[in-house]
Design a protein around this motif. Sequence first.
Motif, mmCIF file in Angstrom:
data_model
loop_
_atom_site.group_PDB
_atom_site.id
_atom_site.type_symbol
_atom_site.label_atom_id
_atom_site.label_comp_id
_atom_site.label_asym_id
_atom_site.label_seq_id
_atom_site.Cartn_x
_atom_site.Cartn_y
_atom_site.Cartn_z
ATOM 1 N N ALA A 254 13.886 6.455 4.335
ATOM 2 C CA ALA A 254 15.070 6.497 3.320
ATOM 3 C C ALA A 254 13.787 5.624 2.624
ATOM 4 N N GLU A 255 12.963 5.150 3.145
ATOM 5 C CA GLU A 255 11.986 3.835 2.119
ATOM 6 C C GLU A 255 11.295 5.242 1.420
ATOM 7 N N PHE A 256 10.745 6.475 2.323
ATOM 8 C CA PHE A 256 9.907 7.139 1.328
ATOM 9 C C PHE A 256 10.705 8.304 0.719
ATOM 10 N N ARG A 257 12.251 8.248 1.167
ATOM 11 C CA ARG A 257 12.776 8.951 -0.149
ATOM 12 C C ARG A 257 12.959 8.334 -1.717
ATOM 13 N N GLU A 258 13.142 6.922 -1.323
ATOM 14 C CA GLU A 258 13.438 5.960 -2.633
ATOM 15 C C GLU A 258 11.963 6.496 -3.382
ATOM 16 N N LEU A 259 11.049 5.952 -2.304
ATOM 17 C CA LEU A 259 9.127 6.263 -3.399
ATOM 18 C C LEU A 259 9.131 7.318 -3.728
ATOM 19 N N TRP A 260 9.656 7.966 -3.270
ATOM 20 C CA TRP A 260 9.700 9.844 -3.783
ATOM 21 C C TRP A 260 9.696 9.929 -5.260
ATOM 22 N N GLU B 152 0.932 -1.058 -0.152
ATOM 23 C CA GLU B 152 -0.065 0.004 -0.377
ATOM 24 C C GLU B 152 0.866 1.526 0.539
ATOM 25 N N LEU B 153 2.397 1.233 0.641
ATOM 26 C CA LEU B 153 2.915 2.624 0.873
ATOM 27 C C LEU B 153 2.969 3.173 -0.573
ATOM 28 N N PRO B 154 3.468 2.139 -1.602
ATOM 29 C CA PRO B 154 3.771 3.267 -2.741
ATOM 30 C C PRO B 154 2.191 3.899 -3.478
ATOM 31 N N ARG B 155 1.293 3.344 -2.980
ATOM 32 C CA ARG B 155 0.221 4.127 -4.222
ATOM 33 C C ARG B 155 0.215 5.082 -2.878
#
Length: 308
Positions: free
Chosen positions: A232-238, A199-202
Amino acid sequence: MTVADAGHGPAPQPQPQPQPQPQRQDKRRSELTHFLKACRARVTPEDVGLPPGLRRRTPGLRREEVAQLAGVGVTWYTWLEQGRPINASEQVLSAVAGSLRLDPTERDHLFRLAGVRAVRPASPAHPHLDASTQVILDALAPLPAAVCNSRYDVLLHNSSYESLFGANPPAAPHGVFNSLWCTVTAPPCCNPFLNRDEELPRMVGVLRVAYGRHVGEPVWEGYIRELTLASAEFRELWARQEVAPARSARKVFRHPEVGELRFTAAYLTIPAAPEHYMVVYTPEGPQDRERTERMATLPARPVKCCHT
């Protein structure tokens, strides 16, 4: 200028646009550049019926190939991707969107960044919500329900929603309970959101669409900056520049006392508060409903990491 005009004769000359907010305009053009590059990189020549050609230095289509497919001049497309202040009609941008195989959400995002469609004025972060809104949320219990804005700030919620995230969850740096902040900063051992990898990528893609309406606004820029610094996970997805439509979604939580809870999250608009919505979690099956009802009878547990 039509698509046919753009593909023949000399390249159209750039037309300066009025810039009442130079810093915001510059940020929007920078965002347009990154978005177009990311979209171009994920489309292969084979995807659009072109020969693979010689060895490529970078993945995806070249600028001249996008221009060829869209029927526009290479110079014009290059200027568009560079974020230069040129005129772009809806017809030509539609051709570019088709060449890059953009879906409807991505197409709307492109138009917004290019300034073709009017950008809605910023809505207040915390609009006046009628007192009846909290009454409605409370009446929905034991179904977890909340009112949020497009940044995932949780403005109002009922006791069942609080039970999912815990009592007094850590606020985002701007001082508000924020479900995305909780999702990306809570340690895996104690994160209540089980299907976050799905769900996080969406969620980040939906946030990217909302951000397109507010590029350059200090509150939004600060929010994105804090998220990228914290995770870092958000940074990569963004950095992927992916956008996603807002839609019903499957959410799986774990509660320390009742166990796993599976929900379908439905999002309802609030006409009096643009860019705000009510989210209601409906249990998937009888066991989920029984556990939800049992959770609603328990006090919300304090939020803490099991390693502290």
